[in-house]
Write a protein that holds these residues in place. Structure first.
Motif, short mmCIF file in Angstrom:
data_model
loop_
_atom_site.label_atom_id
_atom_site.label_comp_id
_atom_site.label_asym_id
_atom_site.label_seq_id
_atom_site.Cartn_x
_atom_site.Cartn_y
_atom_site.Cartn_z
N SER A 171 0.84 -1.19 0.00
CA SER A 171 0.00 0.00 0.00
C SER A 171 0.88 1.24 0.00
N ASP A 172 0.26 2.42 0.06
CA ASP A 172 1.05 3.65 0.15
C ASP A 172 0.75 4.37 1.46
N GLU A 173 1.46 5.46 1.69
CA GLU A 173 1.38 6.14 2.99
C GLU A 173 -0.01 6.70 3.26
N PRO A 205 5.92 5.50 -0.48
CA PRO A 205 5.42 6.88 -0.58
C PRO A 205 4.27 6.98 -1.59
N SER A 206 3.33 7.87 -1.34
CA SER A 206 2.20 8.05 -2.23
C SER A 206 2.62 8.80 -3.50
N LYS A 266 6.52 5.03 -8.62
CA LYS A 266 6.38 3.89 -9.54
C LYS A 266 7.65 3.76 -10.39
N ASN A 267 8.76 3.45 -9.72
CA ASN A 267 10.05 3.44 -10.39
C ASN A 267 10.83 2.18 -10.05
N VAL A 281 -1.26 3.53 -9.05
CA VAL A 281 0.19 3.38 -8.84
C VAL A 281 0.48 2.09 -8.09
N ILE A 282 -0.25 1.86 -7.01
CA ILE A 282 -0.04 0.64 -6.22
C ILE A 282 -0.41 -0.59 -7.04
N GLY A 283 -1.52 -0.53 -7.75
CA GLY A 283 -1.93 -1.68 -8.56
C GLY A 283 -0.89 -2.03 -9.60
#
Length: 358
Positions: free
Chosen positions: A40-42, A68-69, A74-75, A104-106
């Motif tokens: 997940s993200d922050e 981080p959100s 996404k790198n 981004v998470i997906g």
């Protein structure tokens, strides 16, 4: 709750939509797993990680990673970090990854799953409107500095669990971003749905409206994906608005414009290109005013056309350095055309001047 089944060459999977279904994840899993990693993200983790973890007992091997959100995560470095954490947690080939978050998470969690030990199962748990599009269809990727989603694969999830209740925490910027993809789907596939959206005020949207719009968008996406899983034909049409949109994201810096905000501008441009190529009238003005009324950022000041075209040539549809752009022959009738540099420069210069004046 509604269930939509997508059939792919790898395996069929179900998309579940409904309220508070994040508390019943085990009911959507196709089998038992040796361990589970929630990525997940922050931002999202503070809201929903505890809810997802509550599905599992203390005796089960459940881990989590929080990044981080934002698009800038996404790198390749974040991807490597997540792979390292998966190894350290002891995930094996019978483990599951849960992608809890937006697009981004997906994308990044799915890419981690597709490459960890040559591929393990994952489920998508989208928490944004935008992710209704990215979570369906099995395209997973990370960005490169030279282009968006340039490193990735086709790797479908084993389920998509879309809890509509999580969308209530979205701010106006995220709502705008998500609706850009919904309206893209309407432009390429459903004129009646387009009219519904163009009559929708995003600042006063109801839960009932949102759920109905999402289910319509998912059904459009599902129908296209089932007929063209690996993007060799009609799935390319889902990139309507994305050729310029992706270039704007990369040129301005990932996260400056949201993906949907960039796609909205790209969709406007694609309509202008369509009108030029086929000498037709499309609802450009109606769409432009809808964007203005819903506070989309539309100014492209100080934009270097040559740099943008170079970024557009990094698009995955480009063939022999010739840009292949999705356009409309008429409403809900998409096709792909090749545009040479001279034509593109003229069209883009005119479009940018038009936005500056308006």
């Amino acid at each position: 709750m509604e269930k939509i089944t997508i059939n792919t060459s790898t395996h069929p999977y179900n998309i579940y939509t409904g309220e508070n279904i994040r508390f019943n994840i085990k009911g959507f899993l196709p089998k038992e797993y040796s361990s589970i990693l929630i990525i997940s993200d922050e931002t999202v983790s503070k809201l929903y990680l505890k809810d997802v973890k509550s599905n599992f007992s203390v005796n089960e091997q459940v881990f989590y990673s929080v990044i981080p959100s934002g698009e800038s995560s996404k790198n390749i470095n974040t991807y490597y970090q997540l792979q390292t954490e998966a190894i350290n947690f002891g995930l094996d080939r019978q483990s599951l990854i849960i992608a809890l978050g937006g697009g981004v998470i997906g994308d990044i969690a799915g890419f981690v799953a597709s490459t960890y030990m040559r591929g393990i199962d994952y489920i998508q748990m989208p928490t944004t409107i935008l992710a209704h599009d990215s979570s369906v269809g099995g395209k997973v990727a990370i960005n490169h500095d030279l282009g968006k989603n340039m490193i990735g694969s086709f790797y479908p999830p084993v389920a998509v669990v879309y809890d509509i209740q999580t969308l209530k925490s979205l701010d106006e910027k995220e709502i705008r971003s998500g609706y850009a993809e919904l309206i893209k789907e309407a432009f390429i596939a459903d004129g009646d749905f387009l009219q519904v959206l163009l009559n929708t005020n995003l600042q006063a949207i109801t839960t009932e409206q949102l759920e109905k719009h999402l289910q319509t968008g998912i059904k459009i996406k599902a129908s296209i994906v089932e007929n063209d899983e690996k993007e060799t034909g009609i799935r390319k049409y889902l990139n309507f608005g994305h050729t310029l949109g992706h270039a704007l994201e990369a040129e301005k810096g990932y996260g400056t414009l949201t993906h949907g905000e960039a796609v909205a501008i790209g969709t406007l441009f694609a309509l202008r290109v369509s009108e030029s190529f086929f000498s037709i009238n499309l609802p450009y003005d109606a769409f432009y005013h809808w964007l203005r009324n819903n506070l989309y950022p539309l100014q492209l000041d100080n934009l270097n056309t040559d740099k943008i075209i170079k970024k557009m040539k990094s698009d995955k549809k480009t063939v022999n350095k010739k840009i292949q752009m999705v356009v409309l022959r008429k409403l809900a009738d998409p096709t792909v055309v090749e545009i040479n540099d001279h034509e593109l420069t003229q069209l883009l210069d005119n479009f940018i001047r038009e936005l500056v004046v308006s």
